[in-house]
Design a protein around this motif. Sequence first.
Motif, PDB file in Angstrom:
ATOM      1  N   ASP A 139       0.815  -1.219   0.000  1.00  0.00           N
ATOM      2  CA  ASP A 139       0.000   0.000   0.000  1.00  0.00           C
ATOM      3  C   ASP A 139       0.846   1.265   0.000  1.00  0.00           C
ATOM      4  N   PHE A 140       2.017   1.201   0.631  1.00  0.00           N
ATOM      5  CA  PHE A 140       2.899   2.359   0.620  1.00  0.00           C
ATOM      6  C   PHE A 140       4.341   1.911   0.779  1.00  0.00           C
ATOM      7  N   ALA A 141       5.257   2.789   0.379  1.00  0.00           N
ATOM      8  CA  ALA A 141       6.683   2.553   0.583  1.00  0.00           C
ATOM      9  C   ALA A 141       7.278   3.756   1.295  1.00  0.00           C
ATOM     10  N   LEU A 142       8.189   3.507   2.208  1.00  0.00           N
ATOM     11  CA  LEU A 142       8.915   4.571   2.880  1.00  0.00           C
ATOM     12  C   LEU A 142      10.307   4.639   2.257  1.00  0.00           C
ATOM     13  N   VAL A 143      10.645   5.797   1.694  1.00  0.00           N
ATOM     14  CA  VAL A 143      11.926   6.001   1.020  1.00  0.00           C
ATOM     15  C   VAL A 143      12.400   7.419   1.313  1.00  0.00           C
ATOM     16  N   SER A 144      13.566   7.782   0.783  1.00  0.00           N
ATOM     17  CA  SER A 144      14.010   9.173   0.906  1.00  0.00           C
ATOM     18  C   SER A 144      13.244  10.032  -0.099  1.00  0.00           C
ATOM     19  N   GLU A 157       2.512   7.054 -11.788  1.00  0.00           N
ATOM     20  CA  GLU A 157       1.638   6.261 -10.914  1.00  0.00           C
ATOM     21  C   GLU A 157       1.856   6.519  -9.438  1.00  0.00           C
ATOM     22  N   LEU A 158       2.917   7.256  -9.100  1.00  0.00           N
ATOM     23  CA  LEU A 158       3.278   7.429  -7.689  1.00  0.00           C
ATOM     24  C   LEU A 158       3.044   8.848  -7.207  1.00  0.00           C
ATOM     25  N   VAL A 159       2.784   8.984  -5.918  1.00  0.00           N
ATOM     26  CA  VAL A 159       2.606  10.303  -5.310  1.00  0.00           C
ATOM     27  C   VAL A 159       3.092  10.253  -3.857  1.00  0.00           C
ATOM     28  N   ASN A 271       0.445   4.604  -4.546  1.00  0.00           N
ATOM     29  CA  ASN A 271      -0.073   4.691  -5.908  1.00  0.00           C
ATOM     30  C   ASN A 271      -1.084   5.827  -5.951  1.00  0.00           C
ATOM     31  N   LYS A 272      -0.984   6.703  -6.931  1.00  0.00           N
ATOM     32  CA  LYS A 272      -1.833   7.901  -6.947  1.00  0.00           C
ATOM     33  C   LYS A 272      -3.316   7.579  -7.082  1.00  0.00           C
ATOM     34  N   ASN A 273      -3.650   6.365  -7.521  1.00  0.00           N
ATOM     35  CA  ASN A 273      -5.058   5.961  -7.616  1.00  0.00           C
ATOM     36  C   ASN A 273      -5.606   5.450  -6.293  1.00  0.00           C
ATOM     37  N   ASN A 274      -4.730   5.274  -5.306  1.00  0.00           N
ATOM     38  CA  ASN A 274      -5.149   4.744  -4.009  1.00  0.00           C
ATOM     39  C   ASN A 274      -5.569   5.893  -3.097  1.00  0.00           C
ATOM     40  N   LYS A 275      -6.758   6.445  -3.350  1.00  0.00           N
ATOM     41  CA  LYS A 275      -7.234   7.604  -2.605  1.00  0.00           C
ATOM     42  C   LYS A 275      -7.487   7.280  -1.131  1.00  0.00           C
ATOM     43  N   LYS A 276      -7.815   6.014  -0.849  1.00  0.00           N
ATOM     44  CA  LYS A 276      -8.047   5.626   0.556  1.00  0.00           C
ATOM     45  C   LYS A 276      -6.758   5.774   1.359  1.00  0.00           C
ATOM     46  N   MET A 277      -5.617   5.395   0.740  1.00  0.00           N
ATOM     47  CA  MET A 277      -4.342   5.529   1.449  1.00  0.00           C
ATOM     48  C   MET A 277      -3.994   6.999   1.657  1.00  0.00           C
ATOM     49  N   GLU A 278      -4.260   7.821   0.663  1.00  0.00           N
ATOM     50  CA  GLU A 278      -4.024   9.266   0.820  1.00  0.00           C
ATOM     51  C   GLU A 278      -4.832   9.798   2.003  1.00  0.00           C
TER      52      GLU A 278
END
Length: 305
Positions: A139-144, A157-159, A271-278
């Motif tokens: 669902d998400f990635a933690l990166v720099s 595709e990413l945000v 993923n920018k289409n994953n509005k629930k995660m936002e």
Amino acid sequence: MIQGLNSKSSVVLKNLAEELLFIELDSRIPRIEELSGKYGVGRGTIQNVLKKMEESQCISLESRGHLGTFLRNKNMDLLLQCCGVSSIIGVMPLPYSRKYEGLATAMHASFEKIGIPLHCAFMRGATVRLDNVIDGRYDFALVSKYAAMTAIRKSEELVIVKEFGSGSYVSRHAVVFAEETSGIQDGMKIGIDSYSIDQQVLTNLEVKGKDVELINLNYMHLLEHLKAKSIDAMVWNVDEIDNGSFYLSELSSKEALEMDKEMSQAVCVVNKNNKKMEFMFDQISTDHVMQIQKQVERGVLIPKY
């Protein structure tokens, strides 16, 4: 989860729950006719699903005649369950430093605070983590922030949905040598990890114009190779470096020093289409995450992830 719905109504429930999730309290919801047309079902199906949602205390509605129906209350946990979100799966860097352990602990605590269990995978390399988000495995990635911005320029595709500020990912990077020296010299063997966007970019900038041999290694094995002197130097973050065993030199490239500012910042990418995660990341407090990370770094809080 709401019981007693047929398959068609269950699909409508999922869609309605997601729609209501983003509607502000005391705002008018779409009219029955509009929802009926939007989801291709009869008015009765929409009315039945809304009634079931109210009976289960998922939402509270108020009808005001010709003015429409207004959303007066909503239970976030139940709405997310209706949307099909019962837990979150994130992918984070390997927790080899107190800073990363602090982030993992803070992310678990933050999702627990909003009532959604978090399950984490730990994976080497920002490129791999971000590719897994694009592929829908996490669902998400933690990166720099630098790695995130590099990936976003290549993929629409990413945000970025949450930024944690300077020093939240690493304190800073430096060049680490096996033996005392005045800097990177021609003929040296330099460790590099092609899966780490940050480390690869900084290494290439630091060796620019030098006649060196780049040795491709797993980031987590670089220190072992440096100790064994199978490589002469590497770029690494300073958080877990024992200054008594190695020789550190600050980055010499102005471009590398500027990039390192973004590389020090932790961000979460979806993923920018994953509005629930936002939406869920909007509920997470950056200050709360940073407080927990600092407590773990100081040894005040035992890591829990």
